[in-house]
Write a protein that holds these residues in place. Structure first.
Motif, PDB file in Angstrom:
ATOM      1  N   ASN A 112     -14.382  90.191  18.653  1.00  0.00           N
ATOM      2  CA  ASN A 112     -12.964  89.838  18.748  1.00  0.00           C
ATOM      3  C   ASN A 112     -12.619  88.970  17.538  1.00  0.00           C
ATOM      4  O   ASN A 112     -13.215  87.911  17.326  1.00  0.00           O
ATOM      5  N   HIS A 113     -11.652  89.417  16.768  1.00  0.00           N
ATOM      6  CA  HIS A 113     -11.290  88.771  15.510  1.00  0.00           C
ATOM      7  C   HIS A 113     -10.872  87.297  15.691  1.00  0.00           C
ATOM      8  O   HIS A 113     -11.257  86.431  14.900  1.00  0.00           O
ATOM      9  N   CYS A 114     -10.117  87.003  16.735  1.00  0.00           N
ATOM     10  CA  CYS A 114      -9.643  85.628  16.959  1.00  0.00           C
ATOM     11  C   CYS A 114     -10.822  84.727  17.285  1.00  0.00           C
ATOM     12  O   CYS A 114     -10.905  83.583  16.805  1.00  0.00           O
ATOM     13  N   ALA A 116     -13.818  85.173  16.346  1.00  0.00           N
ATOM     14  CA  ALA A 116     -14.599  84.998  15.115  1.00  0.00           C
ATOM     15  C   ALA A 116     -14.027  83.852  14.268  1.00  0.00           C
ATOM     16  O   ALA A 116     -14.783  83.060  13.692  1.00  0.00           O
ATOM     17  N   HIS A 117     -12.697  83.739  14.219  1.00  0.00           N
ATOM     18  CA  HIS A 117     -12.099  82.602  13.500  1.00  0.00           C
ATOM     19  C   HIS A 117     -12.583  81.285  14.121  1.00  0.00           C
ATOM     20  O   HIS A 117     -12.892  80.329  13.413  1.00  0.00           O
ATOM     21  N   ILE A 118     -12.622  81.242  15.437  1.00  0.00           N
ATOM     22  CA  ILE A 118     -13.032  80.014  16.131  1.00  0.00           C
ATOM     23  C   ILE A 118     -14.512  79.721  15.888  1.00  0.00           C
ATOM     24  O   ILE A 118     -14.890  78.591  15.542  1.00  0.00           O
ATOM     25  N   LEU A 133      -6.249  75.454  17.231  1.00  0.00           N
ATOM     26  CA  LEU A 133      -4.957  75.976  16.785  1.00  0.00           C
ATOM     27  C   LEU A 133      -5.264  77.084  15.796  1.00  0.00           C
ATOM     28  O   LEU A 133      -5.809  76.837  14.719  1.00  0.00           O
ATOM     29  N   TYR A 134      -4.954  78.313  16.201  1.00  0.00           N
ATOM     30  CA  TYR A 134      -5.247  79.498  15.388  1.00  0.00           C
ATOM     31  C   TYR A 134      -3.926  80.057  14.872  1.00  0.00           C
ATOM     32  O   TYR A 134      -3.118  80.566  15.648  1.00  0.00           O
ATOM     33  N   VAL A 135      -3.713  79.889  13.578  1.00  0.00           N
ATOM     34  CA  VAL A 135      -2.438  80.291  12.982  1.00  0.00           C
ATOM     35  C   VAL A 135      -2.685  81.183  11.775  1.00  0.00           C
ATOM     36  O   VAL A 135      -3.277  80.761  10.790  1.00  0.00           O
ATOM     37  N   SER A 136      -2.229  82.440  11.896  1.00  0.00           N
ATOM     38  CA  SER A 136      -2.521  83.386  10.818  1.00  0.00           C
ATOM     39  C   SER A 136      -1.328  84.313  10.607  1.00  0.00           C
ATOM     40  O   SER A 136      -0.245  84.081  11.133  1.00  0.00           O
ATOM     41  N   GLY A 137      -1.568  85.367   9.826  1.00  0.00           N
ATOM     42  CA  GLY A 137      -0.504  86.328   9.577  1.00  0.00           C
ATOM     43  C   GLY A 137      -0.169  87.155  10.816  1.00  0.00           C
ATOM     44  O   GLY A 137       0.955  87.608  10.985  1.00  0.00           O
ATOM     45  N   GLY A 289      -9.010  81.966   6.217  1.00  0.00           N
ATOM     46  CA  GLY A 289      -8.374  83.286   6.288  1.00  0.00           C
ATOM     47  C   GLY A 289      -9.395  84.311   6.755  1.00  0.00           C
ATOM     48  O   GLY A 289     -10.548  83.974   7.049  1.00  0.00           O
ATOM     49  N   ASP A 290      -9.001  85.568   6.830  1.00  0.00           N
ATOM     50  CA  ASP A 290      -9.905  86.613   7.312  1.00  0.00           C
ATOM     51  C   ASP A 290     -11.079  86.792   6.349  1.00  0.00           C
ATOM     52  O   ASP A 290     -10.876  86.936   5.150  1.00  0.00           O
ATOM     53  N   ASN A 291     -12.281  86.809   6.881  1.00  0.00           N
ATOM     54  CA  ASN A 291     -13.472  86.965   6.038  1.00  0.00           C
ATOM     55  C   ASN A 291     -14.589  87.637   6.821  1.00  0.00           C
ATOM     56  O   ASN A 291     -14.656  87.546   8.044  1.00  0.00           O
TER      57      ASN A 291
HETATM   58 MG    MG Z   1      -7.072  86.426  11.068  1.00  0.00          MG
END
Ligand code: MG
Ligand code: AMP
Length: 330
Positions: A112-114, A116-118, A133-137, A289-291
């Motif tokens: 899950n992309h979100c 993964a950010h966490i 706080l997850y803030v992206s495009g 950002g996305d990586n």
């Molecule tokens: Mg993202």
């Protein structure tokens, strides 16, 4: 000794604008290679972005496989961003991931992309149990782990804050992505212009703000509008994060996603955390950002907790919600 051997995971990210491949172990990123889709004009076009990813897939994958070969590393799993994201982009990435998993005879892990950010944020900052706080495009959410899942405490009712910034930027003639350009302009602001502040319960809305700011830009100084847009949108995000912190009884706040690069947002969150006695964490910019590394690392912790994705369950999930995922690794 085989038992002590480190785990190596290849990860592929490509939910939207950034195609990125990475190789990680438990400790660090071993290699990462990205190819960024920049729309010729306007915002992200899903099919064009997918075409971009298809064209660059071999190159980004080869770069990390070369790194693996150089260090004589054996890949233990292939992780990929299964969703949420743009359907055509997700399908391109999933197809490549399936092929790699078959080629190396290793498990596939749908991430899950979100989340993964966490997870990459926690990995790289040392945060253990934060309000996120997850803030992206594509997303704007306030999350925290509760009873084995990342629960969404608050989220946008319409578009994400990044999308609102980008939309407003386009309307005033600035190229995509607008967020960094608006931040630079906002630095020379002199006056605050009132704009719609919309928080409903624990949710927020940015669509009206974007439209109102575009209207205001016809009458006011652009720097003032950019700064007022940031002040209004970020105050909404900080308000909800603060309430989540109190409600979920956490002591940490973690900021992730591309908009987290904004220094004014960081400053506002930091002040809120200081006032509440909470600790504030922000990963290095390359992990905001996305990586690919975030997908590889999350795939690694998932696999080590016993979770892999059979081929038959590897279909893409454009609307994948964070609270659908059982967090088996913490
Ligand atoms: Mg993202
Ligand atoms: P992501 O989807 O996580 O890769 O993040 C991309 C979003 O972050 C886009 O909407 C950008 O406009 C936004 N962004 C990047 N840098 C900044 C910044 N310094 N301030 C505000 N927004 C930003």
């Amino acid at each position: 000794m085989e038992a002590d051997r480190r785990t190596i995971v290849l990860g592929l990210e490509g939910t939207a604008w950034n195609l990125s491949s990475a190789l990680v172990d438990e400790e660090d990123v071993i290699a990462e290679k990205s190819a960024t889709y920049v729309p010729a004009k306007g915002g992200i076009h899903p099919r064009e972005a997918a075409q971009h990813h298809a064209e660059h897939m071999a190159g980004v994958v080869r770069a990390v496989l070369d790194a693996a070969r150089e260090d004589d590393l054996k890949i233990d799993a292939v992780a990929f961003s299964q969703g949420p994201g743009l359907g055509p982009c997700l399908r391109t990435v999933a197809t490549a991931a399936r092929a790699l998993s078959l080629r190396f005879g290793v498990p596939l892990v749908g991430v899950n992309h979100c989340i993964a950010h966490i997870e990459v944020g926690k990995w790289k900052t040392g945060a253990t149990d934060p309000v996120v706080l997850y803030v992206s495009g594509g997303n704007s959410q306030v999350l925290a782990l509760r009873r084995g899942r990342y629960r969404i405490f608050g989220e946008t009712l319409d578009i994400s804050v990044g999308n609102a910034l980008d939309k407003f930027a386009r309307q005033v003639g600035l190229p995509h992505p607008g967020g960094p350009k608006l931040e630079a302009l906002a630095k020379s602001a002199k006056e605050y212009i009132p704009l719609p502040y919309v928080v409903k319960g624990m949710d927020f809305s940015f669509s009206g703000l974007s439209t109102a700011a575009a209207q205001a830009a016809k009458k006011h100084d652009l720097a003032d509008v950019c700064s007022s847009f940031q002040e209004t949108a970020f105050a909404m995000l900080v308000e909800v994060s603060e309430r989540a912190l109190a409600h979920a009884e956490k002591e940490e706040v973690l900021l992730v996603g591309g908009v987290g690069a904004n220094s004014r947002l960081r400053e506002m969150l930091k002040i809120m955390c200081e006032e509440r006695g909470a600790r504030f964490f922000v990963p290095e910019k390359r992990f905001m950002g996305d990586n690919g590394s975030m997908i590889a690392y999350t795939g690694l912790v998932m696999m080590k907790s016993g979770v892999t994705t059979p081929l038959a369950e590897s279909r893409v999930r454009p609307g994948y919600r964070t609270d659908e995922v059982e967090v088996t690794w913490q």
